[in-house]
Design an enzyme around this catalytic site. Structure first.
Site, PDB file in Angstrom:
ATOM      1  N   CYS A  36       4.369 -15.597  43.076  1.00 32.76           N
ATOM      2  CA  CYS A  36       5.095 -15.657  44.075  1.00 32.76           C
ATOM      3  C   CYS A  36       6.089 -14.614  44.415  1.00 32.76           C
ATOM      4  O   CYS A  36       6.484 -14.281  45.546  1.00 32.76           O
ATOM      5  CB  CYS A  36       5.888 -17.118  44.121  1.00 32.76           C
ATOM      6  SG  CYS A  36       4.954 -18.386  43.614  1.00 32.76           S
TER       7      CYS A  36
ATOM      8  N   CYS B 133       7.762 -18.251  39.491  1.00 27.35           N
ATOM      9  CA  CYS B 133       6.261 -17.540  39.409  1.00 27.35           C
ATOM     10  C   CYS B 133       6.232 -16.260  39.824  1.00 27.35           C
ATOM     11  O   CYS B 133       6.528 -16.210  40.736  1.00 27.35           O
ATOM     12  CB  CYS B 133       5.583 -18.820  40.231  1.00 27.35           C
ATOM     13  SG  CYS B 133       3.840 -18.062  41.041  1.00 27.35           S
TER      14      CYS B 133
ATOM     15  N   TRP C   2       6.434 -20.823  26.772  1.00 26.01           N
ATOM     16  CA  TRP C   2       5.863 -20.319  25.784  1.00 26.01           C
ATOM     17  C   TRP C   2       6.587 -20.698  24.577  1.00 26.01           C
ATOM     18  O   TRP C   2       5.911 -20.739  23.368  1.00 26.01           O
ATOM     19  CB  TRP C   2       6.207 -18.718  25.916  1.00 26.01           C
ATOM     20  CG  TRP C   2       5.162 -17.887  26.998  1.00 26.01           C
ATOM     21  CD1 TRP C   2       5.574 -17.191  27.860  1.00 26.01           C
ATOM     22  CD2 TRP C   2       3.855 -17.660  26.640  1.00 26.01           C
ATOM     23  NE1 TRP C   2       4.485 -16.525  28.465  1.00 26.01           N
ATOM     24  CE2 TRP C   2       3.458 -16.762  27.773  1.00 26.01           C
ATOM     25  CE3 TRP C   2       2.999 -18.046  25.700  1.00 26.01           C
ATOM     26  CZ2 TRP C   2       1.980 -16.250  27.894  1.00 26.01           C
ATOM     27  CZ3 TRP C   2       1.673 -17.381  25.667  1.00 26.01           C
ATOM     28  CH2 TRP C   2       1.402 -16.769  27.005  1.00 26.01           C
TER      29      TRP C   2
ATOM     30  N   ARG D  60      12.752 -15.522  34.551  1.00 26.65           N
ATOM     31  CA  ARG D  60      12.431 -16.408  33.150  1.00 26.65           C
ATOM     32  C   ARG D  60      12.442 -17.989  33.640  1.00 26.65           C
ATOM     33  O   ARG D  60      11.561 -18.383  34.135  1.00 26.65           O
ATOM     34  CB  ARG D  60      13.848 -15.973  32.335  1.00 26.65           C
ATOM     35  CG  ARG D  60      13.700 -14.437  32.482  1.00 26.65           C
ATOM     36  CD  ARG D  60      14.689 -13.909  31.204  1.00 26.65           C
ATOM     37  NE  ARG D  60      14.090 -14.113  30.014  1.00 26.65           N
ATOM     38  CZ  ARG D  60      14.654 -14.221  28.635  1.00 26.65           C
ATOM     39  NH1 ARG D  60      15.926 -14.343  28.747  1.00 26.65           N
ATOM     40  NH2 ARG D  60      13.824 -14.534  27.575  1.00 26.65           N
TER      41      ARG D  60
ATOM     42  N   HIS E 139       0.080 -13.843  23.821  1.00 21.68           N
ATOM     43  CA  HIS E 139       1.554 -13.586  24.361  1.00 21.68           C
ATOM     44  C   HIS E 139       1.945 -12.176  24.554  1.00 21.68           C
ATOM     45  O   HIS E 139       2.261 -11.681  25.530  1.00 21.68           O
ATOM     46  CB  HIS E 139       2.667 -14.364  23.688  1.00 21.68           C
ATOM     47  CG  HIS E 139       3.790 -14.677  24.458  1.00 21.68           C
ATOM     48  ND1 HIS E 139       4.966 -15.457  23.968  1.00 21.68           N
ATOM     49  CD2 HIS E 139       4.317 -13.951  25.675  1.00 21.68           C
ATOM     50  CE1 HIS E 139       5.703 -15.366  24.951  1.00 21.68           C
ATOM     51  NE2 HIS E 139       5.633 -14.537  25.990  1.00 21.68           N
ATOM     52  N   ASN E 140       1.855 -11.382  23.587  1.00 17.90           N
ATOM     53  CA  ASN E 140       1.916  -9.847  23.565  1.00 17.90           C
ATOM     54  C   ASN E 140       0.840  -9.427  24.532  1.00 17.90           C
ATOM     55  O   ASN E 140       1.428  -8.288  25.500  1.00 17.90           O
ATOM     56  CB  ASN E 140       1.668  -9.301  22.445  1.00 17.90           C
ATOM     57  CG  ASN E 140       3.216  -9.251  21.640  1.00 17.90           C
ATOM     58  OD1 ASN E 140       4.201  -9.532  22.246  1.00 17.90           O
ATOM     59  ND2 ASN E 140       3.154  -9.045  20.134  1.00 17.90           N
TER      60      ASN E 140
HETATM   61  P1  FAD Z   1       8.382 -14.645  28.025  1.00 17.94           P
HETATM   62  O1  FAD Z   1       7.048 -13.953  27.999  1.00 17.94           O
HETATM   63  O2  FAD Z   1       8.501 -16.024  28.746  1.00 17.94           O
HETATM   64  O3  FAD Z   1       8.586 -14.943  26.539  1.00 17.94           O
HETATM   65  C1  FAD Z   1       9.608 -16.022  26.136  1.00 17.94           C
HETATM   66  C2  FAD Z   1      10.513 -15.712  24.935  1.00 17.94           C
HETATM   67  O4  FAD Z   1       9.391 -15.636  23.856  1.00 17.94           O
HETATM   68  C3  FAD Z   1      10.885 -13.942  24.890  1.00 17.94           C
HETATM   69  O5  FAD Z   1      12.033 -14.027  25.296  1.00 17.94           O
HETATM   70  C4  FAD Z   1      10.691 -13.664  23.356  1.00 17.94           C
HETATM   71  O6  FAD Z   1      11.893 -14.276  22.890  1.00 17.94           O
HETATM   72  C5  FAD Z   1       9.537 -14.720  22.895  1.00 17.94           C
HETATM   73  N1  FAD Z   1       8.359 -13.740  22.813  1.00 17.94           N
HETATM   74  C6  FAD Z   1       7.957 -12.709  23.658  1.00 17.94           C
HETATM   75  N2  FAD Z   1       6.774 -12.341  23.330  1.00 17.94           N
HETATM   76  C7  FAD Z   1       6.315 -13.232  22.248  1.00 17.94           C
HETATM   77  C8  FAD Z   1       5.199 -13.309  21.539  1.00 17.94           C
HETATM   78  N3  FAD Z   1       4.141 -12.251  21.609  1.00 17.94           N
HETATM   79  N4  FAD Z   1       5.147 -14.166  20.470  1.00 17.94           N
HETATM   80  C9  FAD Z   1       6.100 -14.883  20.147  1.00 17.94           C
HETATM   81  N5  FAD Z   1       7.332 -15.077  20.843  1.00 17.94           N
HETATM   82  C10 FAD Z   1       7.366 -14.093  21.963  1.00 17.94           C
HETATM   83  N6  FAD Z   1       3.273 -14.573  34.584  1.00 17.94           N
HETATM   84  C11 FAD Z   1       2.891 -13.576  35.488  1.00 17.94           C
HETATM   85  O7  FAD Z   1       3.317 -13.041  36.341  1.00 17.94           O
HETATM   86  N7  FAD Z   1       1.296 -13.507  35.614  1.00 17.94           N
HETATM   87  C12 FAD Z   1       0.658 -14.300  34.290  1.00 17.94           C
HETATM   88  O8  FAD Z   1      -0.633 -14.206  34.621  1.00 17.94           O
HETATM   89  C13 FAD Z   1       1.459 -15.095  33.721  1.00 17.94           C
HETATM   90  N8  FAD Z   1       0.723 -16.064  32.681  1.00 17.94           N
HETATM   91  C14 FAD Z   1       1.267 -16.943  31.856  1.00 17.94           C
HETATM   92  C15 FAD Z   1       0.657 -17.628  31.122  1.00 17.94           C
HETATM   93  C16 FAD Z   1       1.281 -18.830  30.340  1.00 17.94           C
HETATM   94  C17 FAD Z   1       0.562 -19.705  29.658  1.00 17.94           C
HETATM   95  C18 FAD Z   1       2.760 -18.675  30.555  1.00 17.94           C
HETATM   96  C19 FAD Z   1       3.470 -19.904  29.693  1.00 17.94           C
HETATM   97  C20 FAD Z   1       3.338 -17.777  31.549  1.00 17.94           C
HETATM   98  C21 FAD Z   1       2.715 -16.960  32.168  1.00 17.94           C
HETATM   99  N9  FAD Z   1       3.467 -15.944  33.042  1.00 17.94           N
HETATM  100  C22 FAD Z   1       2.822 -15.320  33.777  1.00 17.94           C
HETATM  101  C23 FAD Z   1       4.877 -16.033  32.921  1.00 17.94           C
HETATM  102  C24 FAD Z   1       5.273 -14.966  31.986  1.00 17.94           C
HETATM  103  O9  FAD Z   1       4.313 -14.814  30.731  1.00 17.94           O
HETATM  104  C25 FAD Z   1       6.705 -14.959  31.442  1.00 17.94           C
HETATM  105  O10 FAD Z   1       6.904 -16.366  30.874  1.00 17.94           O
HETATM  106  C26 FAD Z   1       7.897 -14.966  32.396  1.00 17.94           C
HETATM  107  O11 FAD Z   1       7.527 -13.740  33.336  1.00 17.94           O
HETATM  108  C27 FAD Z   1       9.135 -15.047  31.838  1.00 17.94           C
HETATM  109  O12 FAD Z   1       9.157 -13.821  30.858  1.00 17.94           O
HETATM  110  P2  FAD Z   1      10.425 -13.642  29.659  1.00 17.94           P
HETATM  111  O13 FAD Z   1      11.069 -12.457  29.982  1.00 17.94           O
HETATM  112  O14 FAD Z   1      11.342 -14.866  30.055  1.00 17.94           O
HETATM  113  O15 FAD Z   1       9.695 -14.040  28.428  1.00 17.94           O
END
Ligand code: FAD
Length: 517
Positions: free
Chosen positions: A45, A42, A380, A373, A452-453
């Site tokens: 956290c 998180c 997502w 991650r 998400h973006n």
């Molecule tokens: P993530 O953002 O988790 O994306 C996972 C994968 O999805 C990426 O590796 C890529 O392959 C793909 N992807 C990336 N962008 C897009 C897109 N626009 N459309 C489609 N596919 C895409 N963290 C916080 O610190 N603060 C927050 O407020 C917060 N809010 C969140 C809300 C939700 C609903 C969720 C599910 C997560 C949230 N998180 C938040 C966590 C954060 O968004 C990431 O999930 C986490 O930091 C892990 O990031 P990551 O690099 O694995 O990529």
């Protein structure tokens, strides 16, 4: 316990708990405890961890009156459920001799290390009968107590800190000196100071040192503050640190577990990530609630319903999802227990093995460090996959209404179960603004991509960002060269290309089964 995998390590002066040790340490202890329940994945956290470490360092000399502790709910979900923790981070204060888990008091608002330090004092003062034996008195001293002090206390020095009622300096210094022999510290309020005219106290705070022999003098420091008083008192002749056996310094293993790095291709979607999301949502996040009723029950029903209808599952998993869905749809009571649901989830009574993986295996969602991650990435991914399918699991084509249901299920899942409370609040903020305008599948795919973006843009450069997987606007040109175009030097999205790409990327044919057992 591999405590290194969380956000804290054995170098931090706090106690790293696990599911079994949490009640042993936090309950029936002669010390008070201030515990952080967190999840290593998180982001909030992760952002908060430096503050909690700073606090732990700041109050390390207040042990054994008060200990700080941490429990990683991502690793020890049972421990957190036992303490009724459903959101991260959660801070709870346990008075000394707390009898049961419900006696932990939730401390609201995270704040700075200084604010939290003051909250420790406020909470220590709330002890009534069961004052922690190691904690010196914190209430203001009376004239009578000061006058007879050396008759009843076998110390060389008494330091008096004259201060306003609202000041914390006196109590902080009292606690800072608790491990030191031969000295006691008391705070004195202005009303009492008037009755001690021989000190001639004119300003608050100011400090005086009385020796057993009766001599007294003003403590001269460059600045009238906690640090200066503490340093002065610790340098007095005969004032030495006593020997204390402190808890928590030897319990963690400092050996790094070897991480198995799984090769993953950014242009693919991995079933292992998706099934790990199923495991984590259904066995960890939903399991935080022993009883599911009201909005939670509705949210679970909706979530499982869209999984059964749209998740491009392997045959066994598909049967399981259908079984769970029909069980939930047939529930007529207005509440269920998690354990009843768990029986269905684990196929108990059917004679079949549980088909859902028993642990998480992150592939594309694997972080370069364990705190990066993982679960949020998979959540997502799961919902992008659900919105992007063209056929339902019964073989019929996906309809526009279906996509609206999927977003609705995601919204209520996140609101009711997603452990990252701040994330859930942000997401609900976005959903309440614009999710209602979505009425077609294309709009649903686009809405989720765009939001998400927006989250990616907000989180880029934050501490929670995995340096190996920077938060970029997605899809990047290497994945989809046609998605972004340029006009008059400005980049813009070609939304129909993006939709096309999302359907292909998150479609059934692009999901690979590597790393599944
Ligand atoms: P993530 O953002 O988790 O994306 C996972 C994968 O999805 C990426 O590796 C890529 O392959 C793909 N992807 C990336 N962008 C897009 C897109 N626009 N459309 C489609 N596919 C895409 N963290 C916080 O610190 N603060 C927050 O407020 C917060 N809010 C969140 C809300 C939700 C609903 C969720 C599910 C997560 C949230 N998180 C938040 C966590 C954060 O968004 C990431 O999930 C986490 O930091 C892990 O990031 P990551 O690099 O694995 O990529």
């Amino acid at each position: 316990a591999p405590a290194w995998a969380g956000l804290y390590s054995r170098e931090d002066p706090l106690v790293v708990l696990d599911s079994d040790s949490a009640p042993t340490f936090l309950l029936n202890s002669s010390s008070a405890w201030f515990a952080e329940f967190y999840a290593s994945w998180c982001g909030h956290c992760q952002n908060f961890a430096p503050t909690w470490k700073q606090l732990a360092l700041d109050v390390q000399d207040w042990r054994p009156a008060i200990y700080l502790a941490v429990l990683d709910c991502a690793m020890y979900s049972r421990g957190c459920t036992n303490f009724d923790v459903t959101a991260y981070p959660t801070l709870k204060f346990f008075k000394a001799f707390s009898a049961d888990v419900s006696s932990g008091k939730r401390v609201k608002g995270l704040g700075t290390a200084t604010q939290l330090r003051r909250k420790i004092i406020d909470n220590l003062e709330e002890h009534k009968e069961s004052w922690p034996p190691a904690c010196p008195p914190l209430e203001p001293a009376s004239v009578t107590e000061i006058q007879g002090f050396f008759n009843s206390n076998n110390v060389e020095y008494l330091a008096l800190i004259f201060e306003d009622e609202r000041s914390y300096v006196g109590r902080e210094v009292t606690l800072d000196m608790l491990q030191f022999d031969n000295l006691a510290v008391r705070r004195v309020l202005p009303g009492e100071a008037l009755q001690l005219p021989h000190f001639g106290v004119k300003s608050f705070p100011s400090a005086y040192l009385i020796q057993k022999t009766g001599t007294f003098s003003r403590i001269r420091v460059r600045k009238e503050d906690r640090l200066s008083y503490r340093n002065f008192l610790r340098s007095l002749r005969g004032v030495r640190r006593g020997t204390f056996q402190l808890l928590g310094q030897k319990q963690t293993s400092d050996e790094k577990e070897t991480i198995v790095w799984r090769q993953a291709d950014s242009s693919k979607v991995y079933m292992a990530d998706l099934e790990s999301a199923l495991h984590y949502t259904l066995r960890v996040e939903v399991a935080k609630f022993p009883v599911l009723d009201g909005d939670k029950l509705t949210a679970l029903k909706k979530y499982v319903h869209v999984l059964a209808k749209f998740f491009p599952a392997r045959p066994f998993v598909k049967n399981l999802l259908l079984a769970m869905d029909s069980w939930l749809q047939n529930v007529t009571e207005n509440q269920i227990s998690y354990s009843d649901f768990e029986n269905v989830l684990n196929n108990r009574g059917s004679g079949l093995e549980a088909v859902l993986m028993a642990n998480t295996t992150w592939v594309w969602c694997q972080g370069s460090e364990p705190q990066f991650r993982g679960f949020p990435c998979s959540l997502w991914t799961l919902f992008h996959v659900l919105t992007a399918q063209s056929v339902r699991s019964d073989g019929r084509p996906v309809q526009d209404e279906d996509a609206v249901d999927i977003l609705g299920a995601m919204r209520s899942y996140v609101k009711n179960f997603f452990g990252c409370e701040e994330c859930a609040k942000h997401f609900e903020g976005m959903a309440s603004k614009s999710m209602g305008n979505v009425s077609t599948q294309d709009e649903a795919i686009e809405w989720l991509w765009d939001r998400h973006n927006k989250v990616n843009a907000r989180l880029a450069g934050e501490k929670s960002e995995d340096p190996r997987f920077p938060k970029l606007q997605w899809p990047t040109p290497d994945l989809c060269p046609l998605c972004q175009r340029e006009k008059d030097g400005e980049l813009y999205w070609d939304v129909s290309e993006v939709r096309h790409y999302l359907k292909a990327h998150y479609g059934k044919e692009n999901i690979v089964n590597d790393y599944l057992e």
